[in-house]
Design a protein around this motif. Sequence first.
Motif, PDB file in Angstrom:
ATOM      1  N   TYR B  37      42.525  37.199  41.925  1.00 31.34           N
ATOM      2  CA  TYR B  37      43.524  38.148  41.430  1.00 31.34           C
ATOM      3  C   TYR B  37      43.704  39.157  42.549  1.00 31.34           C
ATOM      4  O   TYR B  37      42.859  40.029  42.719  1.00 31.34           O
ATOM      5  CB  TYR B  37      43.041  38.856  40.167  1.00 31.34           C
ATOM      6  CG  TYR B  37      42.977  37.968  38.952  1.00 31.34           C
ATOM      7  CD1 TYR B  37      44.133  37.478  38.373  1.00 31.34           C
ATOM      8  CD2 TYR B  37      41.755  37.646  38.379  1.00 31.34           C
ATOM      9  CE1 TYR B  37      44.081  36.670  37.256  1.00 31.34           C
ATOM     10  CE2 TYR B  37      41.691  36.834  37.260  1.00 31.34           C
ATOM     11  CZ  TYR B  37      42.852  36.361  36.702  1.00 31.34           C
ATOM     12  OH  TYR B  37      42.785  35.568  35.600  1.00 31.34           O
ATOM     13  N   GLY B  63      33.196  40.636  32.880  1.00 33.53           N
ATOM     14  CA  GLY B  63      33.804  40.540  34.205  1.00 33.53           C
ATOM     15  C   GLY B  63      33.293  39.394  35.048  1.00 33.53           C
ATOM     16  O   GLY B  63      33.661  39.259  36.209  1.00 33.53           O
ATOM     17  N   SER B  64      32.445  38.527  34.476  1.00 32.36           N
ATOM     18  CA  SER B  64      31.865  37.447  35.274  1.00 32.36           C
ATOM     19  C   SER B  64      32.821  36.268  35.436  1.00 32.36           C
ATOM     20  O   SER B  64      32.548  35.357  36.198  1.00 32.36           O
ATOM     21  CB  SER B  64      30.553  36.974  34.637  1.00 32.36           C
ATOM     22  OG  SER B  64      30.782  36.572  33.308  1.00 32.36           O
ATOM     23  N   GLY B  65      33.934  36.277  34.703  1.00 33.69           N
ATOM     24  CA  GLY B  65      34.925  35.218  34.889  1.00 33.69           C
ATOM     25  C   GLY B  65      34.950  34.190  33.774  1.00 33.69           C
ATOM     26  O   GLY B  65      35.619  33.166  33.896  1.00 33.69           O
ATOM     27  N   HIS B 216      29.308  36.745  25.579  1.00 34.26           N
ATOM     28  CA  HIS B 216      28.435  37.494  26.486  1.00 34.26           C
ATOM     29  C   HIS B 216      27.095  37.773  25.793  1.00 34.26           C
ATOM     30  O   HIS B 216      26.268  38.504  26.307  1.00 34.26           O
ATOM     31  CB  HIS B 216      29.113  38.789  26.950  1.00 34.26           C
ATOM     32  CG  HIS B 216      29.442  39.722  25.831  1.00 34.26           C
ATOM     33  ND1 HIS B 216      30.721  39.945  25.405  1.00 34.26           N
ATOM     34  CD2 HIS B 216      28.656  40.459  25.044  1.00 34.26           C
ATOM     35  CE1 HIS B 216      30.702  40.788  24.388  1.00 34.26           C
ATOM     36  NE2 HIS B 216      29.462  41.106  24.149  1.00 34.26           N
TER      37      HIS B 216
HETATM   38  N1  LIG Z   1      45.296  39.280  35.033  1.00 34.97           N
HETATM   39  C1  LIG Z   1      44.341  39.808  35.829  1.00 34.97           C
HETATM   40  N2  LIG Z   1      44.668  40.556  36.887  1.00 34.97           N
HETATM   41  C2  LIG Z   1      43.729  41.078  37.691  1.00 34.97           C
HETATM   42  N3  LIG Z   1      42.404  40.912  37.520  1.00 34.97           N
HETATM   43  C3  LIG Z   1      42.015  40.183  36.477  1.00 34.97           C
HETATM   44  C4  LIG Z   1      42.947  39.587  35.574  1.00 34.97           C
HETATM   45  N4  LIG Z   1      42.262  38.909  34.627  1.00 34.97           N
HETATM   46  C5  LIG Z   1      40.961  39.083  34.939  1.00 34.97           C
HETATM   47  N5  LIG Z   1      40.799  39.827  36.039  1.00 34.97           N
HETATM   48  C6  LIG Z   1      39.524  40.198  36.671  1.00 34.97           C
HETATM   49  O1  LIG Z   1      38.768  39.032  36.835  1.00 34.97           O
HETATM   50  C7  LIG Z   1      37.408  39.276  36.503  1.00 34.97           C
HETATM   51  C8  LIG Z   1      36.961  38.275  35.476  1.00 34.97           C
HETATM   52  O2  LIG Z   1      37.671  38.521  34.286  1.00 34.97           O
HETATM   53  P1  LIG Z   1      37.363  37.739  32.950  1.00 34.97           P
HETATM   54  O3  LIG Z   1      38.355  38.217  31.944  1.00 34.97           O
HETATM   55  O4  LIG Z   1      37.320  36.300  33.224  1.00 34.97           O
HETATM   56  O5  LIG Z   1      35.924  38.279  32.579  1.00 34.97           O
HETATM   57  P2  LIG Z   1      35.007  37.912  31.338  1.00 34.97           P
HETATM   58  O6  LIG Z   1      33.793  37.260  31.872  1.00 34.97           O
HETATM   59  O7  LIG Z   1      35.797  37.193  30.325  1.00 34.97           O
HETATM   60  O8  LIG Z   1      34.621  39.365  30.817  1.00 34.97           O
HETATM   61  P3  LIG Z   1      34.566  39.947  29.313  1.00 34.97           P
HETATM   62  O9  LIG Z   1      33.253  39.559  28.736  1.00 34.97           O
HETATM   63  O10 LIG Z   1      34.650  41.422  29.535  1.00 34.97           O
HETATM   64  O11 LIG Z   1      35.739  39.399  28.568  1.00 34.97           O
HETATM   65  C9  LIG Z   1      37.325  40.706  36.026  1.00 34.97           C
HETATM   66  O12 LIG Z   1      36.787  41.490  37.062  1.00 34.97           O
HETATM   67  C10 LIG Z   1      38.744  41.099  35.745  1.00 34.97           C
HETATM   68  O13 LIG Z   1      38.950  42.443  36.072  1.00 34.97           O
END
Ligand SMILES: Nc1ncnc2c1ncn2[C@@H]1O[C@H](COP(=O)(O)OP(=O)(O)OP(=O)(O)O)[C@@H](O)[C@H]1O
Lengths: 287, 358
Positions: B37, B63-65, B216
């Motif tokens: 991103y 935020g781990s993806g 999580h």
């Molecule tokens: N549309 C986007 N634009 C910019 N950055 C993004 C976008 N979607 C996710 N990110 C970034 O990518 C990283 C991973 O996001 P992701 O949503 O996959 O995390 P997650 O593991 O699902 O976290 P959570 O448990 O908080 O939902 C984060 O740092 C987030 O800020």
Amino acid sequence: MAVSTAKPPRVPSSSAKRRAGRSAPGGVGPGGLGIATLWLSVIVLLPLAAVTAKAFENGPGEFVDAINAPAARAALLVTLGVSLVVTVINVVLGTLIAWVLVRDEFRGKRIVNALIDLPFALPTIVASIVLLSLYGPQSPFDIHLNATRPGLVVALLFVTLPFVVRSVQPVLIEIDREVEEAAASLGASNRTIFLKIILPTLAPAVLGGAGLAFTRAIGEYGSVVLIGGGIPRETEVASQYIQKQFEIDRFANGAAISVALLIIAFVVLLGLRLVGSRAARREEAAR
Amino acid sequence: MTDIAPSADALHALVEGSGAINVGSHAIEVHGLEKHYGDYHALRDINLTIPSGSLTALLGPSGSGKSTLLRAIAGLEVPDGGTVIIGGSDVTYVPPQEREIGFVFQHYAAFKHMTVRDNVGFGPSIRKQPKAEIAKRVDELLEIVGLGGYQERYPSQLSGGQRQRMALARALAVHPKVLLLDEPFGALDAKVRDDLRQWLRQLQSETGVTTVLVTHDQEEALDVADHIAVLNEGRIEQWGSPREVYETPANTFVMSFLGPTAKLRGELVRPHDLVLSKRQIDDAVPVTVERVVHLGFEVRVELRDGESTDLSAQITRGEASRLELAVGDQIYVRPGLHVDPVAPDSAQPAPGLEKTSA
Ligand SMILES: Nc1ncnc2c1ncn2[C@@H]1O[C@H](COP(=O)(O)OP(=O)(O)OP(=O)(O)O)[C@@H](O)[C@H]1O
Ligand SMILES: [Mg+2]
């Protein structure tokens, strides 16, 4: 001294007292209600009542006659027809513009967004002159709309542009993108998602904007007066007819047409609101 | 729970209609997946193989993806590199509409202007299935998710747990090849979450639909999943069964993310793998008892070693009363014999990955 067998006087409990003195959560209380009522009376009801009184000054027979006069009926029909066309165009293009402003990223988006409201700031007579110079007899583009109904439509579109755009925009911003993604994961095409998921959510806002655009259009005077030319039974709209009546001192006739416009506006707004709130209520219920 | 337990008949009907069971092959394969991103590297070389009919949890901190990976599998996010294979065909650039997936969001994503019936029937109805057939399937699914009789309600008239069960029924209505759930119980309170978790586990094992669950919450992952992929900073740190990732963590991150840890002589161990003794024993570290906390079934003993480092041990009540621990006691502690302590920063490649890749 007789022994009192009567029940002890009921002392209102403090919590009951508190409840009585307060308005429901989110309400404004009696003060606010009073101000709102007074304001509406002075600004809206009183003038409307005065117009209505004037319209019926010579009795209901005269009122009906005034509206039924051929020139009056023609002006009303032209007004309604043109306003209806304007409203339909607004619904489609206003929604499209709102969509582009919310969903698309492009250079100068903020500027375009700020431009939407500008037609409101331009004195309507200036709009009429500008439109006449652009699309009139001396049109630099060779487009001649003066003294035609399309000319009326263009003028009204100019002054009613913001209504649908501005009522749809905030709703579109608030739409939950995940709902659209859920529909996509279930196999819905973009078209289906728009028609079955987004449009029903936007409907109350679109209808609200349409109502405002329509009512503004039927009452509009300044912007149509020059480009329309006021040709009786052709391009003469209700507001121009009313003005003519005033010029020849037939105030009751003018008031009667005004009241007819008011009734039409009221019915249309009420109808749109009912349709719009049916959809909205389902979503809001028990939230 | 009884009110929402799936009935055997209804489940049978669901399985009949679903093309999900295809045991022995891989339902989902992800190879070298990359996602940025802007400057942010959200997914780094993700390799993952999800066997048909299994329930896999994507576990990791915020935020781990996790969501990004799940959304890439669903087609809601287009990766910058790598491939996604569902049911044997490369779908990396196939839109979500054509992937035959079911997706459930944390915040339900209900169609608020439609009744429960229309929500669940949405997928079949845009496939132009006959009305009677749709109605039958909707009723069947609502029975399964415990919402029989709620057909005419609107989502706003349902509780959060009911809305999520409706969302599940809606996803299952299209006979998805895979069911993707992004923190489906995250917005619910603990009790409902627990119930729904067990219920999902049962539904999944009986229907056999390949399921990927993002969470999580390590307890949730350990509780329901057949396999867990532990994510951190856009990488898969380890892939394995709940037992593998808990008992033989690949590195300190996995070790500390999956449960409590204690540091003994610079090594990480689980507090319940510590052995306490009043007598000097081989390899034991002398410590002082700082606090004894009775947690019902277990007892937590907070300790401090010679270098003033705090650690805590988890022992049974019986053990605690046998030791007669008191604050200020000088005792000895060592790791249990069966444990391999994890040396910090031993970031090895995740062992689970080799084993499972096709
Ligand atoms: N549309 C986007 N634009 C910019 N950055 C993004 C976008 N979607 C996710 N990110 C970034 O990518 C990283 C991973 O996001 P992701 O949503 O996959 O995390 P997650 O593991 O699902 O976290 P959570 O448990 O908080 O939902 C984060 O740092 C987030 O800020
Ligand atoms: Mg997430």
